[in-house]
Scaffold this motif. Sequence first.
Motif, short mmCIF file in Angstrom:
data_model
loop_
_atom_site.label_atom_id
_atom_site.label_comp_id
_atom_site.label_asym_id
_atom_site.label_seq_id
_atom_site.Cartn_x
_atom_site.Cartn_y
_atom_site.Cartn_z
N PRO A 88 0.82 -1.21 0.00
CA PRO A 88 0.00 0.00 0.00
C PRO A 88 0.85 1.26 0.00
N GLU A 89 0.21 2.36 -0.31
CA GLU A 89 0.92 3.64 -0.40
C GLU A 89 1.43 4.10 0.96
N ASN A 90 0.76 3.69 2.04
CA ASN A 90 1.13 4.23 3.36
C ASN A 90 2.27 3.47 4.03
N ARG A 91 2.92 2.56 3.30
CA ARG A 91 4.13 1.88 3.81
C ARG A 91 3.90 1.27 5.19
N ASP A 92 3.03 0.29 5.24
CA ASP A 92 2.71 -0.36 6.52
C ASP A 92 3.90 -1.18 7.02
N ILE A 93 4.64 -0.59 7.95
CA ILE A 93 5.72 -1.32 8.60
C ILE A 93 5.39 -1.48 10.08
N PHE A 94 6.17 -2.32 10.76
CA PHE A 94 6.04 -2.44 12.21
C PHE A 94 7.16 -1.59 12.83
N PRO A 95 6.84 -0.38 13.27
CA PRO A 95 7.87 0.60 13.62
C PRO A 95 8.76 0.21 14.79
N THR A 96 8.23 -0.57 15.73
CA THR A 96 9.04 -0.91 16.91
C THR A 96 9.90 -2.15 16.69
N LEU A 97 9.65 -2.89 15.62
CA LEU A 97 10.47 -4.05 15.30
C LEU A 97 11.66 -3.63 14.44
N THR A 98 12.72 -4.42 14.46
CA THR A 98 13.88 -4.09 13.66
C THR A 98 13.60 -4.34 12.18
N VAL A 99 14.49 -3.84 11.35
CA VAL A 99 14.40 -4.09 9.91
C VAL A 99 14.34 -5.58 9.64
N GLU A 100 15.25 -6.32 10.25
CA GLU A 100 15.29 -7.76 9.97
C GLU A 100 14.05 -8.47 10.48
N GLN A 101 13.54 -8.06 11.63
CA GLN A 101 12.32 -8.68 12.14
C GLN A 101 11.14 -8.42 11.20
N ASN A 102 11.07 -7.21 10.64
CA ASN A 102 10.03 -6.91 9.65
C ASN A 102 10.14 -7.84 8.45
N LEU A 103 11.35 -8.06 7.97
CA LEU A 103 11.53 -8.92 6.81
C LEU A 103 11.15 -10.36 7.11
N VAL A 104 11.57 -10.85 8.27
CA VAL A 104 11.26 -12.24 8.64
C VAL A 104 9.76 -12.44 8.77
N MET A 121 17.55 -9.69 -0.33
CA MET A 121 17.03 -8.35 0.00
C MET A 121 18.18 -7.41 0.32
N TYR A 122 19.13 -7.91 1.10
CA TYR A 122 20.26 -7.06 1.46
C TYR A 122 21.16 -6.78 0.25
N GLY A 123 21.22 -7.75 -0.65
CA GLY A 123 22.01 -7.54 -1.86
C GLY A 123 21.40 -6.48 -2.76
N MET A 124 20.06 -6.44 -2.79
CA MET A 124 19.36 -5.46 -3.62
C MET A 124 19.42 -4.07 -2.99
N PHE A 125 19.27 -4.02 -1.68
CA PHE A 125 19.26 -2.75 -0.96
C PHE A 125 20.25 -2.83 0.21
N PRO A 126 21.54 -2.60 -0.05
CA PRO A 126 22.56 -2.70 1.01
C PRO A 126 22.26 -1.82 2.23
N ARG A 127 21.54 -0.73 2.01
CA ARG A 127 21.21 0.16 3.13
C ARG A 127 20.39 -0.57 4.18
N LEU A 128 19.54 -1.50 3.75
CA LEU A 128 18.75 -2.26 4.72
C LEU A 128 19.63 -3.16 5.57
N GLU A 129 20.67 -3.72 4.96
CA GLU A 129 21.58 -4.56 5.74
C GLU A 129 22.34 -3.71 6.77
N GLU A 130 22.73 -2.51 6.37
CA GLU A 130 23.41 -1.61 7.30
C GLU A 130 22.53 -1.29 8.50
N ARG A 131 21.22 -1.27 8.29
CA ARG A 131 20.29 -0.87 9.34
C ARG A 131 19.45 -2.05 9.83
N ARG A 132 19.95 -3.26 9.64
CA ARG A 132 19.16 -4.46 9.93
C ARG A 132 18.72 -4.53 11.39
N SER A 133 19.50 -3.95 12.30
CA SER A 133 19.17 -4.02 13.73
C SER A 133 18.44 -2.77 14.23
#
Length: 238
Positions: A88-104, A121-133
């Motif tokens: 969706p357009e509103n980017r539904d993420i779980f804000p209190t969970l980490t990047v990696e937890q959201n992906l899992v 995913m990290y290969g496509m967007f290295p920035r996400l791997e940098e911020r995985r925690s």
Amino acid sequence: MSALLEPLLEIKQLNAWYGKSHILHGVDLRVGQGEIVSLLGRNGVGRSTLVKAVMGQVSATGSVCFKGGQLLGLKAFQIAHKGVAYVPENRDIFPTLTVEQNLVLGQKRAGGGGRWTLADMYGMFPRLEERRSAPAGVLSGGEQQMLTLCRSLMGDPDLIMIDEPTEGLAPKIVALVAQYLLALKEKGVSVLLVEQKLAIALDISARVYVMGHGAIVFEGTPAALRADAGVRKEWLEV
């Protein structure tokens, strides 16, 4: 549609309502296997309603066939289990969970062995791997968009419907999103892209639809839309 592409999603005479407001008026649209199709139009013409109707989130009649089976009447989670992802357009993420937890959380529970891994995913967007925690809530808008896209992909969909993925993003991030969508196509994932930015849609799509007042007013190739100044002026340009 190209004769080489079997229809994955086939919408016929789709009508949809919000309460008593009739939003979609007999829409026909198809997305082929491994095809990127863009749905263009100004705000308020019904583009987002169409993808919500496919996901069972609004009241609709007509036919929405996916891999030969009818989706209308199913609940959103049932549609997702059949291989349809919706960003969706509103980017539904779980804000209190980490990047990696959201992906899992996006991974399919049953079966496993999908086309995509965390490493992909990290290969496509290295920035996400940098911020995985990092908590997802502290990410920038562009990073949150990357995360939402990747989390949907972790469910291993055959079709991903993405609503305005480049809204509010810097040009460099828009280019990354385009690269991401082309990578999906290479892996055989079909994409229905709802966009206002003509450039990205025309650059990466096999076909485009233009919507006006809840109906399809143009269907054709990006080249045909580029050549049709009348359609662009009446239905797209501000």
